[in-house]
Design an enzyme around this catalytic site. Structure first.
Site, PDB file in Angstrom:
ATOM      1  N   CYS A 658       0.813  -1.208   0.000  1.00  0.00           N
ATOM      2  CA  CYS A 658       0.000   0.000   0.000  1.00  0.00           C
ATOM      3  C   CYS A 658       0.843   1.253   0.000  1.00  0.00           C
ATOM      4  O   CYS A 658       1.375   1.644   1.016  1.00  0.00           O
ATOM      5  CB  CYS A 658      -0.986  -0.002   1.165  1.00  0.00           C
ATOM      6  SG  CYS A 658      -0.386  -0.780   2.662  1.00  0.00           S
ATOM      7  N   HIS A 709      -8.948   4.599   3.760  1.00  0.00           N
ATOM      8  CA  HIS A 709      -8.404   5.571   4.721  1.00  0.00           C
ATOM      9  C   HIS A 709      -9.445   6.572   5.171  1.00  0.00           C
ATOM     10  O   HIS A 709      -9.165   7.442   5.984  1.00  0.00           O
ATOM     11  CB  HIS A 709      -7.197   6.287   4.113  1.00  0.00           C
ATOM     12  CG  HIS A 709      -6.087   5.330   3.818  1.00  0.00           C
ATOM     13  ND1 HIS A 709      -5.798   4.900   2.541  1.00  0.00           N
ATOM     14  CD2 HIS A 709      -5.256   4.666   4.642  1.00  0.00           C
ATOM     15  CE1 HIS A 709      -4.808   4.027   2.600  1.00  0.00           C
ATOM     16  NE2 HIS A 709      -4.463   3.864   3.863  1.00  0.00           N
TER      17      HIS A 709
HETATM   18  N1  GLN Z   1      -3.441  -8.076   5.766  1.00  0.00           N
HETATM   19  C1  GLN Z   1      -3.233  -6.829   6.401  1.00  0.00           C
HETATM   20  C2  GLN Z   1      -4.556  -6.205   6.771  1.00  0.00           C
HETATM   21  O1  GLN Z   1      -5.488  -6.371   6.071  1.00  0.00           O
HETATM   22  C3  GLN Z   1      -2.450  -5.861   5.524  1.00  0.00           C
HETATM   23  C4  GLN Z   1      -2.144  -4.573   6.237  1.00  0.00           C
HETATM   24  C5  GLN Z   1      -1.234  -3.616   5.503  1.00  0.00           C
HETATM   25  O2  GLN Z   1      -1.089  -3.653   4.313  1.00  0.00           O
HETATM   26  N2  GLN Z   1      -0.613  -2.711   6.175  1.00  0.00           N
HETATM   27  O3  GLN Z   1      -4.698  -5.517   7.745  1.00  0.00           O
HETATM   28 ZN    ZN Z   2      -2.159  -2.235   2.959  1.00  0.00          ZN
END
Ligand code: GLN
Ligand code: ZN
Length: 772
Positions: A658, A709
């Site tokens: 991300c 977000h």
């Molecule tokens: N699998 C994690 C979640 O869904 C991924 C979190 C992340 O990318 N920071 O929370």
């Molecule tokens: Zn993420």
């Protein structure tokens, strides 16, 4: 000056110290102020008390020059913005109405006004608030905070050295203000900025500062000739002022490289250089330019970013070499001690033998003082410390914890083939299609579902002994049941168990792996009042037993649809932990990868057909210098492949990242050889889909169509529009439909509505395709 007199003058100093207080008193006071429970006066008193305690602690430990101005209610870059009068237009009224509330408004936003953007401070896990500048920015000096803290320290009878973010770094960290052309370069404001810095410096001198430190960590990154020229101009200008204090230009996090000769020639009085890790290259570079004649050198020899004791003997010999290269050599940590926890001595649960290997801010300060004393007065004056240090280093090097023969043998036996899937992607894709029988544009989520207050309470109850393990697990099973039922009901194709049992995506695994240490009080500032307790990669890593299989198979037992196994990848496990300094990162990554590989294989054996290995940190640990990136990306991608390569061709490996920008790591994403990657994309309107397509990315991808977000629920039309945009770049057979990231920070109502809309959008676009 001779080497001998340079040695005799050696002093101990640091650039900054943890701000929060031994029991995070600052966090409590600030959050209390936000909630209206603590008055501004009480907050200011707590802050002044914490500053005084820090200075006392440093001075009592034997530090000769203490830093001032490093304290902050939120962030030192935001403090610099205030010092320079560069408050964004949208916050000016609030700042004028009340300086403190306006400050917090810039940091956190208000109902009506957006905060400054926050981003990572170089390659650390500290986040700063990005200055917003434009051609119309007017700078004005406000030295109140710097002068105030200097005055406080002087009143204690100490020798303070104010620490400021330097002008070049400040501008290089800034971005164009909203409404300003995206190609506006803040560095063009340098000439306007320098007189304001000169005013602040003059104020500090008038208030009694002999030395002032200007931090220029941006100069350890690759810099264009124009940027290096700007640095030269900045320090020619500031150096030429007559009403200035002595100037120490500090660099850290890497070698100065081509910026070293620029600063060495500048008419300033001292340089601080990092001599730890890869920055040890500064040593040869310094010798190559003939040293710093006429200048003070502050040697950052104690690593300010790791948690390990220093090799005092080795540091002393480096310092001895440096003595011939400057007029005066002082001893410091490589960077501010802000990035390490306060006190290893507070850890009661770590075995005493292992605790002796650890050095947090307090212990590092003691090391700095010891080294300065050894340098100034001879090594026989620190004989006892050297002997104890040698014993601790030997205990660490010889321990079965750091040298587990089975782990080492396994890691040494890894072959290139171990890190390759048995079949190429094209063949795997056919096998997976036959095995999974998913519709086109399959829908899924990234792993976590809302971490509700009830879940957090259950975990707290378990820790406090108010409920037992059985009671806790019952609660988790119930949550998984609800999450599965919900996903089935709305018609998602690949389900998740929702991660209700995980406190944190790294800590959860660290707690179960041998070789990792957890701390009780090892808090470090992430941003503002958010502190994290990174686990410590202390020894060789192994996995005593499966870590996720039970919950994943429980979830799978509730549904006929595939449930995706969910793991944190090796690169992210390193990035969000304190790492070892006694072996290459590549080796630590490989050990973690092998432990995770066993977990992946166990999941497959237990019947999991889809396994996701998250690597959100892949890009953030990219080395600061481009020349160091290929080597990093080579071990990082190998570690991921080692984790995921032992599965059957028809087992589908997913990964997730991300970030807004993937452009510079697309090749690395390709090298992961994951069958499916999900990425954040909603805010950038599928930019990443276009980048993958431009690169010729051959495998499946799920650019996010739901921005997690924000609590905002995307409409079916919006999600469908993003999906159609995705289809312009990635063909339907290879496009997935998913949110940007996990849902753990979201509430249930918006999660429900958003995921329903996401599934509806996928159905709409599928129908359009079937009709055409
Ligand atoms: N699998 C994690 C979640 O869904 C991924 C979190 C992340 O990318 N920071 O929370
Ligand atoms: Zn993420």
């Amino acid at each position: 000056m001779t080497a001998k007199s340079a040695a005799a003058a050696a002093r101990a100093t640091v650039y900054g110290y943890p701000r929060q207080g031994p029991n995070r008193e600052l966090k409590k006071a600030i959050e209390g102020y936000w909630k209206g429970r603590v008055t501004a006066d009480a907050l200011h008193r707590t802050a002044a008390e914490l500053r005084r305690a820090n200075w006392r602690e440093l001075a009592d430990a034997g530090v000769h020059e203490v830093p001032t101005g490093d304290f902050s209610y939120y962030d030192h870059v935001l403090d610099t913005t205030v010092m320079l009068g560069a408050v964004p237009a949208r916050h000016r009224a609030a700042v004028e109405a009340d300086a403190l509330d306006g400050y917090f408004a810039m940091a956190r936003g208000t109902q009506d006004v957006a905060p400054l953007e926050m981003t990572k401070w170089f390659d650390t896990n500290y986040h700063y608030l990005v200055p917003e500048l434009g051609p119309d920015t007017v700078f004005t000096a406000d030295s109140a905070k710097q002068v105030g803290e200097l005055t406080e320290a002087l009143a204690l009878g100490l020798t303070p050295r104010p620490v400021l973010v330097g002008p070049v770094t400040y501008l290089l960290l800034a971005k164009p203000a909203p409404g300003v052309a995206a190609d506006f370069e803040p560095l063009t404001l340098l000439d306007r900025l320098l007189p304001v810095y000169a005013d602040v410096l003059a104020d500090l001198r008038a208030a009694g500062a002999e030395w002032v430190q200007l931090d220029e960590p941006a100069l350890v990154q690759d810099r264009t000739p124009a940027e290096l020229n700007a640095a030269a101009r900045a320090y020619r200008d500031l150096g030429a002022r007559t009403d200035r204090p002595k100037l120490l230009i500090a660099s850290y996090f890497d070698r100065l490289g081509e910026a070293l000769p620029v600063l060495a020639k500048a008419p300033v009085d001292g340089l601080a250089l990092d001599f730890t890790g890869p920055a040890v290259a500064n040593l040869d570079d310094l010798a190559a330019i003939g040293g710093l004649s006429g200048k003070r050198l502050v040697a950052g020899i104690v690593d300010g970013r790791n948690v390990w004791i220093n090799d005092l003997g080795r540091s002393l010999s480096t310092l001895a070499t440096l003595l011939g290269l400057a007029d005066r050599v002082d001893v410091a940590a490589s960077c501010s001690l802000l990035h390490v926890p306060l006190d290893a001595g507070a850890e009661r649960d770590i075995e005493p033998q292992i605790a002796r290997w650890l050095a947090f801010a307090r212990q590092k300060t003691a090391e700095i003082v010891t080294l300065a004393r050894g340098l100034a007065h001879g090594t026989d004056t620190i004989a006892a410390q050297l002997a104890a240090n040698r014993a601790d280093l030997a205990s660490r090097a010889g321990s079965p914890i750091t040298r587990a023969p089975a782990v080492r043998a396994r890691s040494a036996a890894v072959t290139d083939a171990d890190a390759r899937r048995s079949r190429p992607y094209a063949e795997r894709a056919v096998a997976q299609r036959a095995h999974l029988r998913l519709p086109v544009l399959p829908t899924t989520t990234i792993g976590s579902f809302p971490q509700t207050a009830e879940l957090r309470t259950a975990r707290a109850d378990l820790t406090a002994g108010r409920i037992d393990t059985a009671g806790y697990e019952e609660r988790i099973r119930a949550e998984i049941g609800e999450v599965i039922a919900f996903q089935e009901k709305i018609g998602l194709d690949v389900l998740v168990h929702g991660e209700p049992e995980r406190n944190d995506m790294v800590q959860y695994f660290a707690e179960q792996l041998t070789g990792y240490l957890a701390t009780q009080h090892g808090w470090v500032q992430s941003y503002g009042t958010r502190y994290v307790r990174p686990p410590i990669l202390a020894g060789d890593i192994s996995r005593p037993e499966p870590m996720t299989v039970r919950w994943t198979t429980y979830a799978q037992s509730l549904t006929a649809r595939p449930v995706k196994g969910m793991l944190t990848g090796p690169v992210t496990m390193l990035a969000w932990s304190f790492v070892r300094d006694d072996q290459p990162l590549a080796e630590t990554a490989r050990q973690v990868a092998l432990a995770l590989r066993d977990e992946v294989n166990d999941l497959e054996t237990a019947g999991t057909s889809v396994i996701q290995v998250d690597e959100p940190a892949l890009r953030e640990t990219l080395p600061l210098r481009a020349a160091d990136r290929p080597a990093y990306l080579a071990w990082a991608t190998e570690a991921f492949r080692l984790t995921t390569s032992a599965v059957r061709p028809d087992t589908q490996i997913h990964t997730h990242m991300c970030y807004a920008e993937f452009g510079d790591v697309v090749q690395a994403i390709d090298d992961l050889d994951a069958d499916v990657i999900s990425l954040e994309a909603a805010r950038s309107h599928m930019q990443v889909a276009r980048e993958l397509a431009a690169h010729g990315y051959p495998r499946e991808a799920g650019p996010g169509v739901y921005d997690i977000h924000s609590p905002r629920v995307p409409s079916v039309a919006e999600a469908a529009a993003l999906l159609r945009k995705g289809l312009e770049a990635i063909p339907a057979e290879r496009l997935w439909v998913n949110p940007d990231c996990g849902l753990k920070t979201r509430g249930w109502p918006e999660t429900r509505a958003s995921l329903e809309n996401l599934v509806a959008a996928a159905r709409t676009v599928r129908a359009e395709r079937a009709g055409s």
